[in-house]
Scaffold this motif. Structure first.
Motif, PDB file in Angstrom:
ATOM      1  N   VAL A  29      43.126  28.080  48.956  1.00 48.49           N
ATOM      2  CA  VAL A  29      42.371  28.136  50.202  1.00 48.49           C
ATOM      3  C   VAL A  29      42.649  29.492  50.835  1.00 48.49           C
ATOM      4  O   VAL A  29      43.800  29.847  51.073  1.00 48.49           O
ATOM      5  N   MET A  30      41.593  30.253  51.080  1.00 44.11           N
ATOM      6  CA  MET A  30      41.723  31.554  51.738  1.00 44.11           C
ATOM      7  C   MET A  30      40.955  31.531  53.048  1.00 44.11           C
ATOM      8  O   MET A  30      39.795  31.113  53.082  1.00 44.11           O
ATOM      9  N   GLU A  31      41.611  31.968  54.079  1.00 40.39           N
ATOM     10  CA  GLU A  31      40.940  32.220  55.350  1.00 40.39           C
ATOM     11  C   GLU A  31      40.729  33.727  55.402  1.00 40.39           C
ATOM     12  O   GLU A  31      41.694  34.496  55.291  1.00 40.39           O
ATOM     13  N   VAL A  32      39.471  34.148  55.541  1.00 43.44           N
ATOM     14  CA  VAL A  32      39.155  35.571  55.507  1.00 43.44           C
ATOM     15  C   VAL A  32      38.455  35.991  56.794  1.00 43.44           C
ATOM     16  O   VAL A  32      37.809  35.183  57.462  1.00 43.44           O
ATOM     17  N   SER A  33      38.587  37.270  57.107  1.00 41.95           N
ATOM     18  CA  SER A  33      37.932  37.812  58.293  1.00 41.95           C
ATOM     19  C   SER A  33      36.427  37.924  58.047  1.00 41.95           C
ATOM     20  O   SER A  33      35.957  37.848  56.900  1.00 41.95           O
ATOM     21  N   ASP A  34      35.683  38.123  59.127  1.00 36.38           N
ATOM     22  CA  ASP A  34      34.232  38.309  59.007  1.00 36.38           C
ATOM     23  C   ASP A  34      33.891  39.547  58.194  1.00 36.38           C
ATOM     24  O   ASP A  34      32.815  39.637  57.608  1.00 36.38           O
ATOM     25  N   ALA A  35      34.809  40.517  58.156  1.00 39.90           N
ATOM     26  CA  ALA A  35      34.576  41.765  57.425  1.00 39.90           C
ATOM     27  C   ALA A  35      34.906  41.644  55.933  1.00 39.90           C
ATOM     28  O   ALA A  35      34.672  42.590  55.178  1.00 39.90           O
ATOM     29  N   PHE A  36      35.425  40.507  55.495  1.00 49.63           N
ATOM     30  CA  PHE A  36      35.802  40.354  54.087  1.00 49.63           C
ATOM     31  C   PHE A  36      34.584  40.508  53.192  1.00 49.63           C
ATOM     32  O   PHE A  36      33.557  39.861  53.391  1.00 49.63           O
ATOM     33  N   ASP A  37      34.715  41.370  52.190  1.00 52.98           N
ATOM     34  CA  ASP A  37      33.638  41.638  51.234  1.00 52.98           C
ATOM     35  C   ASP A  37      34.193  41.348  49.835  1.00 52.98           C
ATOM     36  O   ASP A  37      35.004  42.127  49.324  1.00 52.98           O
ATOM     37  N   PRO A  38      33.788  40.237  49.210  1.00 48.25           N
ATOM     38  CA  PRO A  38      34.344  39.873  47.904  1.00 48.25           C
ATOM     39  C   PRO A  38      34.168  40.960  46.839  1.00 48.25           C
ATOM     40  O   PRO A  38      35.073  41.195  46.044  1.00 48.25           O
ATOM     41  N   ALA A  39      33.020  41.626  46.825  1.00 48.95           N
ATOM     42  CA  ALA A  39      32.785  42.668  45.808  1.00 48.95           C
ATOM     43  C   ALA A  39      33.704  43.867  46.046  1.00 48.95           C
ATOM     44  O   ALA A  39      34.282  44.403  45.093  1.00 48.95           O
ATOM     45  N   ALA A  40      33.845  44.283  47.302  1.00 49.84           N
ATOM     46  CA  ALA A  40      34.736  45.409  47.613  1.00 49.84           C
ATOM     47  C   ALA A  40      36.187  45.041  47.308  1.00 49.84           C
ATOM     48  O   ALA A  40      36.958  45.867  46.813  1.00 49.84           O
ATOM     49  N   PHE A  41      36.567  43.791  47.590  1.00 46.17           N
ATOM     50  CA  PHE A  41      37.919  43.330  47.284  1.00 46.17           C
ATOM     51  C   PHE A  41      38.161  43.362  45.781  1.00 46.17           C
ATOM     52  O   PHE A  41      39.212  43.817  45.315  1.00 46.17           O
ATOM     53  N   ALA A  42      37.194  42.903  44.996  1.00 42.72           N
ATOM     54  CA  ALA A  42      37.332  42.919  43.534  1.00 42.72           C
ATOM     55  C   ALA A  42      37.454  44.352  43.020  1.00 42.72           C
ATOM     56  O   ALA A  42      38.304  44.637  42.166  1.00 42.72           O
ATOM     57  N   ASP A  43      36.635  45.260  43.538  1.00 41.46           N
ATOM     58  CA  ASP A  43      36.709  46.666  43.117  1.00 41.46           C
ATOM     59  C   ASP A  43      38.065  47.271  43.460  1.00 41.46           C
ATOM     60  O   ASP A  43      38.672  47.960  42.636  1.00 41.46           O
ATOM     61  N   ALA A  44      38.547  47.019  44.684  1.00 41.65           N
ATOM     62  CA  ALA A  44      39.846  47.551  45.106  1.00 41.65           C
ATOM     63  C   ALA A  44      40.973  46.955  44.271  1.00 41.65           C
ATOM     64  O   ALA A  44      41.936  47.652  43.921  1.00 41.65           O
ATOM     65  N   SER A  45      40.858  45.684  43.925  1.00 35.33           N
ATOM     66  CA  SER A  45      41.876  45.028  43.092  1.00 35.33           C
ATOM     67  C   SER A  45      41.908  45.638  41.696  1.00 35.33           C
ATOM     68  O   SER A  45      42.980  45.882  41.135  1.00 35.33           O
ATOM     69  N   ASN A  46      40.730  45.901  41.150  1.00 33.06           N
ATOM     70  CA  ASN A  46      40.652  46.496  39.810  1.00 33.06           C
ATOM     71  C   ASN A  46      41.197  47.922  39.780  1.00 33.06           C
ATOM     72  O   ASN A  46      41.671  48.378  38.738  1.00 33.06           O
ATOM     73  N   ALA A  47      41.155  48.612  40.908  1.00 30.38           N
ATOM     74  CA  ALA A  47      41.615  49.995  40.980  1.00 30.38           C
ATOM     75  C   ALA A  47      43.090  50.115  41.369  1.00 30.38           C
ATOM     76  O   ALA A  47      43.647  51.211  41.342  1.00 30.38           O
ATOM     77  N   ASN A  48      43.730  48.997  41.728  1.00 31.00           N
ATOM     78  CA  ASN A  48      45.107  49.029  42.220  1.00 31.00           C
ATOM     79  C   ASN A  48      46.071  48.674  41.086  1.00 31.00           C
ATOM     80  O   ASN A  48      46.060  47.543  40.589  1.00 31.00           O
ATOM     81  N   PRO A  49      46.933  49.627  40.669  1.00 28.72           N
ATOM     82  CA  PRO A  49      47.834  49.328  39.538  1.00 28.72           C
ATOM     83  C   PRO A  49      48.822  48.190  39.813  1.00 28.72           C
ATOM     84  O   PRO A  49      49.168  47.447  38.888  1.00 28.72           O
ATOM     85  N   HIS A  50      49.266  48.021  41.065  1.00 27.66           N
ATOM     86  CA  HIS A  50      50.172  46.907  41.385  1.00 27.66           C
ATOM     87  C   HIS A  50      49.461  45.571  41.176  1.00 27.66           C
ATOM     88  O   HIS A  50      50.045  44.626  40.623  1.00 27.66           O
ATOM     89  N   ILE A  51      48.216  45.493  41.623  1.00 26.72           N
ATOM     90  CA  ILE A  51      47.442  44.257  41.485  1.00 26.72           C
ATOM     91  C   ILE A  51      47.165  43.984  40.010  1.00 26.72           C
ATOM     92  O   ILE A  51      47.255  42.836  39.550  1.00 26.72           O
TER      93      ILE A  51
END
Length: 115
Positions: free
Chosen positions: A54-76
């Motif tokens: 269960v995730m509570e997300v802000s109104d600004a949450f963008d799933p596609a942008a989150f996925a792109d940022a996750s794919n670009a983050n070596p820690h993730i």
């Protein structure tokens, strides 16, 4: 906004115990990444080998942008590679995906109040 997703675990008591241990204190870089991208709260529940997140997300949450940022983050990417040894897609998960969003079937808030 609330997002609910499901995923399965490998059927191994030892691996499930390891998975749970990893989630007692996730890596600080992972927590920071989640918060930086508009995830306000996240909980994971388990029944047998099925996980429910269960995730509570802000109104600004963008799933596609989150996925792109996750794919670009070596820690993730390291975290996801580690987690993938414990996880399995559900039978309903599209090929190549991991967590799959669930459809809401019921909400008490949508029901009429007693008269």
């Amino acid at each position: 906004m609330r997002i609910c997703q499901a995923l399965d675990l490998v059927e191994s008591p030892a691996l499930i115990a390891e998975y749970q241990t990893h989630h007692q204190r996730i890596w600080p870089e992972v927590a920071a990444h989640l918060r930086q991208h508009g995830i306000l709260d996240m909980e994971i529940y388990r029944l047998g080998t099925r996980l429910f997140m269960v995730m509570e997300v802000s109104d600004a949450f963008d799933p596609a942008a989150f996925a792109d940022a996750s794919n670009a983050n070596p820690h993730i990417q390291r975290w996801e590679a580690l987690m993938w040894q414990y996880q399995l897609p559900t039978p309903w998960t599209p090929p190549g995906d991991k967590w799959v969003t669930m459809d809401r079937l019921f909400s008490l808030a949508d029901q009429p109040a007693a008269q």
